[in-house]
Structures are given as C-alpha cells and as structure tokens.
Design a protein around this motif. Structure first.
Motif, mmCIF file in Angstrom:
data_model
loop_
_atom_site.group_PDB
_atom_site.id
_atom_site.type_symbol
_atom_site.label_atom_id
_atom_site.label_comp_id
_atom_site.label_asym_id
_atom_site.label_seq_id
_atom_site.Cartn_x
_atom_site.Cartn_y
_atom_site.Cartn_z
ATOM 1 N N GLN A 103 4.661 -10.822 -5.581
ATOM 2 C CA GLN A 103 3.872 -10.324 -4.460
ATOM 3 C C GLN A 103 3.009 -9.140 -4.893
ATOM 4 N N GLN A 104 3.560 -8.274 -5.728
ATOM 5 C CA GLN A 104 2.803 -7.122 -6.214
ATOM 6 C C GLN A 104 1.599 -7.561 -7.038
ATOM 7 N N TYR A 105 1.747 -8.717 -7.717
ATOM 8 C CA TYR A 105 0.660 -9.233 -8.559
ATOM 9 C C TYR A 105 -0.152 -10.319 -7.865
ATOM 10 N N ASP A 106 -0.060 -10.371 -6.520
ATOM 11 C CA ASP A 106 -0.853 -11.318 -5.717
ATOM 12 C C ASP A 106 -0.686 -12.762 -6.165
ATOM 13 N N GLY A 107 0.539 -13.133 -6.499
ATOM 14 C CA GLY A 107 0.828 -14.525 -6.831
ATOM 15 C C GLY A 107 0.558 -14.914 -8.259
ATOM 16 N N ALA A 108 0.232 -13.956 -9.114
ATOM 17 C CA ALA A 108 -0.108 -14.279 -10.513
ATOM 18 C C ALA A 108 1.088 -14.790 -11.302
ATOM 19 N N LEU A 109 2.307 -14.563 -10.786
ATOM 20 C CA LEU A 109 3.509 -15.022 -11.488
ATOM 21 C C LEU A 109 4.094 -16.268 -10.834
ATOM 22 N N SER A 110 3.251 -17.011 -10.128
ATOM 23 C CA SER A 110 3.727 -18.190 -9.392
ATOM 24 C C SER A 110 4.340 -19.240 -10.309
ATOM 25 N N TYR A 111 3.770 -19.387 -11.496
ATOM 26 C CA TYR A 111 4.327 -20.375 -12.432
ATOM 27 C C TYR A 111 5.763 -20.006 -12.794
ATOM 28 N N SER A 112 5.986 -18.751 -13.151
ATOM 29 C CA SER A 112 7.338 -18.306 -13.512
ATOM 30 C C SER A 112 8.285 -18.447 -12.332
ATOM 31 N N LEU A 113 7.805 -18.154 -11.149
ATOM 32 C CA LEU A 113 8.630 -18.265 -9.948
ATOM 33 C C LEU A 113 9.035 -19.718 -9.710
#
Length: 850
Positions: free
Chosen positions: A334-344
């Motif tokens: 959330q802090q990175y505006d979804g940039a870690l969606s793949y890892s999630l």
C-alpha cells in the motif's frame, strides 16, 4: 434487430499483478514450495525478446527463473501465425492460437511468463525494412515499450542481433525494436497514452544472447560474457537442460521435440546498451535482494527466517509466520501504491500451497449460452490446516448477480482434509458474450491484431469471463483466490480432464466447406450443420443469394416449379441443446456469377446470429475455441480437366484433398496400408501432402512402387518437403537427383516468368497467364529445389525484390510414360483461400500427358 458479431472483451488482469487461478495451477511438492519462497525472496526480473514462438532460449529462461529465482518473461513479437504446422491442417490465425498455447505450456514447464505484441506473423520476410513497414513500426514499438514499462525488467536480452545475421526479417526487427524500446520506455515524452496506466522504466542493461556457437561449435567466444546455465536443481530433481528440453518440446506444431541435456552448458552475451562497462557477469552491480526496497528490512528478516526453518515434511509449520509476513507485505505494498503486487500474489499462492488448499468450481455442462440456467459446484479442501473458514463467494462473470451464492457470506469452517461442497443453481447473464481468444476479438488490419484497449495488448489470453472469487480466512488473515468455471469429466484412457466452460450463441451455423468452387456451370454441395446451444430452440436460417448464383435446398432440386428467390429461408427446430441438423444446398453459377462471399444467418426470437465455431484440440495444450462469421466464399471457376480419380498421400496436414474434391475429382486418401497392398495404377495422378516424406518415414519404402507408377504413365506430384535437422530426408525423392533448399519467394505478388512458355503445364488443358498469379496470399513458394539433374524442366521462374531469378519452384521430369513433379508452390495456402489461378495450375499438373 441484428445482433452484431460480439466478442468478450474480458476482465483486465494486469501482468504487474500476480493472478492466482487455482484451477489452472498444478499441485506442487514441498521442495517446490521452498523454491517459491526463494523466488519470493528475490527482487528483480529479466525480459527475453524475440520474434516467434520457439525462438526463445528455454535453457536460459529455465536457469534465470529457477536458479537465479528472477521473475523471467518472454516477449514474442508474434504468435507464429505464418509458420507451417506439423501436427494438423490449421494455418494462419488457427496456427497462431495453437502456438500461443504451446508457449504457455512451455512457460508452465520452465517457470517463465509469456507476453506478446499485436504483430501478425505474415510469413517469412527477407528484410527488416519489409517487416517494419508491414507492421507499422511505431505500433509494435509501442507494444514493446508497454511490456517493458509494466514488467519492469532489470535486464533485457535479445535472441537476435540487429545486423541481419538472424536471417528472418522478423528476427532482426525484434532486436531493433528491443534496442529502441530500451530507451523509449524510460522517456516520458514517448507513448504518453500509456502513462495513465503505468510509469516509465529504465532497465539497467541490454544484451544480445550470442548464438554463433549454434552454427559453428568451434567459434571463438572469448570476447563475450560467459554463463554456465547447465546446473542441477535438487529442489526440482532435474538439470536445467532437462527442464529446458521439456519446455522446448511443447512446440510440437513445429517439430521441436528436444533431447534432454545434463552437465555444464554455456550461454554467451554481448553487452549492447545501458550500464555495460567492465562486466564479468550479466548480473554485476544489480541488487536482487529486498535491500533495494526501502523499509523492507523487517520483511526480509521474516522471510529469511521462514526459509531457514522450512520443514519439507511439514510445510504447514511455516504457515503462521508466512501469514504474518503476508500482512506486513500488504502494508508495504500500500505504501508503494501496489508496486509489490507481484510479490503479494506469489505469497498468496505459497500460503495456499503450504496448507494443501485445493479449490475448484465446476459446471454441469461444457457449453453455455446467455440466459441459460445451470448447476455449479464449489469444492474446497484444506488438507493441512483445521481452522480455515470459507467466508464469501463472488461470481461476477457468468452469472452477474443471478446466482444464489453471489456475494453470499458462507462462513463455513473446514476441518483438516474434510472437503466442503456447495452446489449452486444460477442463471447466466443476458449480456455474456462468446468465448474468443483475446487477439481475435476485433480482427486483423494491416498485419496488426486490432486490440483497442492498451492494457490488454500484451496478454497471451484474458482471464475467462466465467471467473469467481472466494475469500478464505486463516487465523486473522483474509485471502482471496480466483477460480475459473471449468467442466470436468473422466476419460477412460486419460483419467480426469477439465477445460474452461465455452460460452456460445444460442445457435451455431457451421458450413462444412468455407469455400465452394463451381466449375463450368456445374453445381456443388454446400453442407451446413446447425447446432442448438439451448433447449427448445426454433428459428430460421437465412441466405441472401448473390446475383448470378443459384442456391437451392437439395430436396427442391427436382422441383420443376422451383423459383429462385433473393433470400433463401429454412426453418429449424430443436428440442435439446447439443442437437444438430444438416441442411444441404446445391450451389451453381451462371456465366454472370462473380466471386463473392455469402453470409449465413440464423434468426432466433427476432435476433440474428452469424457464428460458426472451430474447436482446436491437442493433448499438449488447453482446448481452444474460435468463433468466425458464418460466411462462405463462392468461386466461379472456368477450368478444363479429364482425369477423374486422384490418390492423395497425407503429409503434415493440409486441405488440398478437399479443394480437389471441389473440382470434381474423386480423391482417395492413400495411407501406408493402401500403398502396401493396393494396385495404384488406377489413379490418374497421385499427390503427396506437404512434408509427406518428412512426416511419413515409410514413404521412402514405397518410392520404387511410386516410380514404377510414373513409368507406367501416372503423374506423381510432390508438394514441398524440407531437408534439415527438423525434417531430414533419408534419400532422393524423385527419379533423378535434386536437392531441397531453404529458398523461398516470400512476396506473394512477385512476378512469375514463363521460362518455357510452350510447356504443357502452362498450356493444357488450361492456358496459364499472368492473371492466374494475381490475388495470391502470403507467399509464392517455399523450400524450392536446387542443383537438379538436367532431365528436369523448369517452366517458370520468380524472384523476390533485388534477388536473382530462381527456377526451383517447379521441377517437372518425364519418367517413362508419366511425369514426376516437385513443387514448392504453396498450393496448401492458395487453394483454401480460393485463388483461382492456383486451382488452374494444379489441374494442369494433374493433367500432364492426359
């Protein structure tokens, strides 16, 4: 009211996110879960770029994805529509659908991800200038930029160089576009329309994966960066060369079955762009750890501890720690505006695997249509966790709210290894549209697939519209998983099988022939199969009769009072979905008839439908469904012939026998059994299908018999074969020596010169003129003959622009009383396309000496 040919646009699944489809993902072992955890602990990606399916380096992709644990993608500019097919008769977009699925099957083996551009494979191109012109360079460049901006690779690797050494114009274009996109992806002034959905991205560096050793095993590679990709992965129990061979062997339509390799194996790289100074490795100075993400130290420490303490005998013991990690990762994302969606998404999948969770959602029918009522079954089991609670179920696809389960709070707790089954009855949405591959939704224009939505352009396929979401709660963590609506059955030989549910219109109109050729005012049959996709269906089949043509129902042919109308109507009625009815028409042409296309329409309840359906089924890929307009091309052809009975020896697969039948020939398929035991002297001519000598090893055994047939007065016409590692020949296939080359004439408009204008093949029984070579598709000739014996005659020559004339497209030799011909002319493309001149030329070959 006329319902337009609508196609499902699909639900957007951005490939920045990790889309979890539990029914399409296979079960994994504990050691594979450990490998997934290592991938989760790696931040970084590599994008491999080339032109076609099977261009990719599967060994390198396997190594990068499973040894370095990097997210690894393959961007194929095309779907391989313009190639040849060694497993069936599909060509063009149908072959492209097969090869798309072969790439997806390969990626499931090697661990990579798959992307495309909108480029249509228009066939072999000899120059990069032609390729970029036909593709409208900036259109495909924008697609490459889009993939880079979304996938965000640290490293880009091209299969081919920009110097033309790759041979094919598409190959060189892939390298040129990759290099330009490397710069453009980071430029906010380029392709600004994309920036509403993504951000600019500058990769660290770009390499060419040097393949010189492939052509010359003794080449000096000391100037290049060297990487051993032949290692062994104990978590997978295989060497990367073994996995790569399994991946490459998915390209079955291209005959690319590969032997497994073990032991060290080196790849070589030439730095091209970016940070390339003083490199000892392609990975130098790139941090692939969580250290590159600010505020991630706590996450990294958690994950390292999970990996260190992971118990392969009891993976569930890592579950609580991983759930806690997942919650922290959600906050950071959330802090990175979804940039870690793949890892999630990857962490989500690992949690499912750790607890042995299996979810499937099935329908009681394989085929559905708008407003249908069907029964579905949700099966859920948690095999290694006792307090999983099935919270909610949302089906926003097939049913669009018309389901008792939709958005329902279920609150069912699953005991360890005890299945939960929920049966549901629902009505399909009236707005649901037919299933269709993403790139075929809007057709092709100027060698580019029309995909208006920029966010869909690079996807291999959209997620099905019949996708549901379940929410599961484990401990205090809520997890969502998407599940496809599949149809499941048990095959007596293959066991349990499943495939996506097919969405169809209420009625299908399937012409058995998409092409009707009427010769010399004779009539030909048009057989149409109507298929009900709903119960209690009735309607009217309509055909608008073009000027100069006559179309009659078969049972009306003997009616002396029959009067041709402008619109032909035939009522139909079905009781049950799945019922079929064949309607037979006789089609004939008057002297005034011009070549045209007729549209078959079925009116049901005041709505008009115009769909035919083609299913593509091979064991190595997911079954595919393609919907076409139910159109039939009518050709009025003036052609003279005498022969009646033709033998056809099948090859890799083509539709030439059907075309010969349209001409009025009696075509008999000659398999090995018939060739062994039958007297073949009764045939006026015998033709071999494309690549027949490559695909049928027994055919050389029959060569002496075939040569005796020619000596006694028969005509043998051999369509193209290859002579390479993928399709070697064990001997000479003609009565006199000639070689088969890789020469081809790729320009379908190339001028055809009549070298021997008085030769019978150009004059009898039909006079061939330049007009007969108009309107050809894709190319003129492939795998032409070279270095032939003087006994062969070469009646024609042709050349691509700026090349020397080549006479190898057609060799003819008198042998005894008969004729032998070898031809690279692409009759297998031209005849199904309805090219009149190709029909007339082939008839002359058949009729030689008659």
């Amino acid at each position: 009211m006329h319902k337009k040919f609508q196609l499902f646009l699909g639900f957007l699944v951005s490939f920045v996110s990790f889309s979890v489809y539990s029914q399409s993902s296979r079960a994994v072992t504990s050691s594979e879960i450990l490998l997934q955890l290592k991938k989760l602990n790696t931040i970084g990606s590599v994008l491999y770029i080339a032109a076609h399916p099977d261009d990719e380096n599967t060994r390198l992709i396997t190594y990068l994805a499973n040894e370095k644990c990097l997210r690894t993608g393959y961007l194929s500019l095309t779907r391989g529509d313009g190639g040849q097919n060694l497993i069936g008769s599909e060509q063009g977009v149908e072959l492209g659908v097969i090869r798309t699925q072969e790439l997806l099957a390969a990626r499931r083996v090697d661990g990579g991800e798959q992307f495309f551009t909108r480029a249509y494979d228009f066939g072999y191109s000899k120059t990069v200038e032609e390729t970029l012109h036909k593709w409208n360079k900036d259109s495909i460049l924008s697609d490459v930029v889009w993939v880079i901006r979304n996938f965000k690779p640290d490293i880009i690797i091209t299969r081919f160089a920009t110097d033309g050494s790759g041979g094919h114009g598409h190959h060189t274009a892939s390298a040129l576009l990759a290099e330009e996109a490397f710069e453009a992806a980071g430029d906010s002034s380029r392709f600004t329309e994309q920036l509403k959905f993504t951000s600019v991205w500058k990769p660290k560096r770009l390499f060419w994966n040097v393949s010189t050793r492939f052509q010359n095993p003794n080449a000096d590679m000391s100037a290049y960066i060297k990487l051993d990709v032949g290692g062994y992965n104990p978590l997978l129990g295989k060497s990367y060369g073994e996995i790569a061979a399994e991946s490459r062997s998915m390209h079955k339509s291209q005959g690319f079955g590969s032997a497994k390799q073990r032991g060290e194996n080196f790849e070589y790289f030439k730095p091209i762009k970016g940070d390339t100074a003083n490199l000892n490795s392609i990975f130098d100075r790139i941090d692939f750890t969580w250290n590159r993400i600010k505020n991630s130290k706590k996450l990294a420490d958690q994950l390292n501890k999970i990996i260190q303490q992971f118990n392969v005998s009891h993976p569930e013991k890592s579950g609580k720690a991983l759930l806690h990690y997942y919650q922290n990762l959600q906050i950071l994302n959330q802090q990175y505006d979804g940039a870690l969606s793949y890892s999630l998404g990857l962490a989500n999948q690992i949690i499912k695997n750790i607890y042995g969770i299996h979810i499937e959602y099935t329908a009681n029918t394989i085929q559905v249509s708008a407003n249908d009522s069907i029964q579905t079954t949700l099966n859920f089991i948690s095999r290694l966790y006792s307090n999983a609670t099935l919270n909610t179920f949302t089906d926003a696809g097939l049913f669009a709210g018309n389901s008792a389960l939709n958005n329902k709070i279920i609150q069912k707790q699953a005991a360890t290894n005890i299945p939960i089954t929920i049966v549901n009855k629902a009505k399909l949405s009236e707005h649901i549209l037919v299933s269709q591959p993403i790139h075929l939704m809007h057709g092709i224009k100027n060698n580019i697939f029309e995909i208006p939505d920029v966010q869909l352009r690079s996807l291999p396929e959209t997620s099905p519209q019949h996708t549901a979401t379940i929410q599961l709660q484990i401990e205090n963590t809520k997890l969502n998983w998407n599940v496809n609506t599949n149809y499941k059955w048990t095959d007596p030989e293959k066991g349990e099988l499943k495939r996506p549910v097919i969405v169809t219109p209420p009625v299908l109109i399937n012409p058995l022939n998409k092409l009707i050729v009427c010769t010399n005012n004779s009539a030909n049959e048009l057989r149409v199969v109507l298929k009900a996709c709903k119960d209690n269906l009735k309607g009217t089949l309509l055909i608008e009769v073009p000027k100069g043509w006559q179309i009659q129902l078969k049972q009306k042919v003997t009616d002396k009072n029959y009067v041709q109308t402008n619109v032909l109507k035939q009522e139909f009625m079905f009781t049950k979905s799945g019922e079929e009815k064949e309607v037979v028409f006789f089609v004939s042409a008057t002297d005034a008839a011009k070549d045209t296309v007729i549209t078959l329409q079925a009116t049901v309840g005041g709505v008009s439908y115009n769909y035919s359906m083609k299913e593509i089924k091979y064991d190595h890929i997911v079954p595919q469904t393609i919907f076409y307009p139910a159109d039939v091309k009518l050709i009025n052809l003036t052609v003279n012939k005498k022969s009646k009975r033709i033998g056809y020896i099948p090859g890799a697969g083509d539709e030439v026998p059907l075309a010969l039948t349209q001409l009025g020939y009696d075509v008999v398929i000659l398999n090995n059994e018939k060739l062994n035991g039958e007297d073949i002297s009764a045939y006026d001519a015998i033709l071999t299908g494309v690549r027949a000598f490559n695909t049928n090893p027994n055919l050389m055994v029959h060569k002496d018999k075939l040569m005796r047939y020619v000596q006694q007065g028969g005509n043998l016409i051999v369509q193209y074969n290859t002579n390479s590692w993928a399709g070697p020949l064990s001997g000479n296939i003609g009565p006199y020596n000639f070689k088969i080359t890789r020469n081809r004439i790729t320009n379908e408009e190339a001028k055809v010169n009549f070298v021997l204008p008085d030769h019978p093949v150009l004059n009898t029984p039909n006079r061939i003129t330049a007009k007969d070579f108009e309107g050809w598709v894709q190319e003129r000739s492939i795998y032409q003959a070279g270095e032939w014996d003087d006994k062969y005659e070469t009646p024609i020559s042709m050349a691509d622009p700026n090349e020397k004339e080549d006479k190898g497209a057609l060799l003819i030799a008198k042998h005894g009383k008969g004729y032998f011909a070898y031809t690279g002319i692409v009759f297998f493309r031209e005849l199904p396309a309805g090219v009149s001149g190709a029909y007339r030329l082939l008839v002359n070959l058949i009729e030689l000496g008659k």
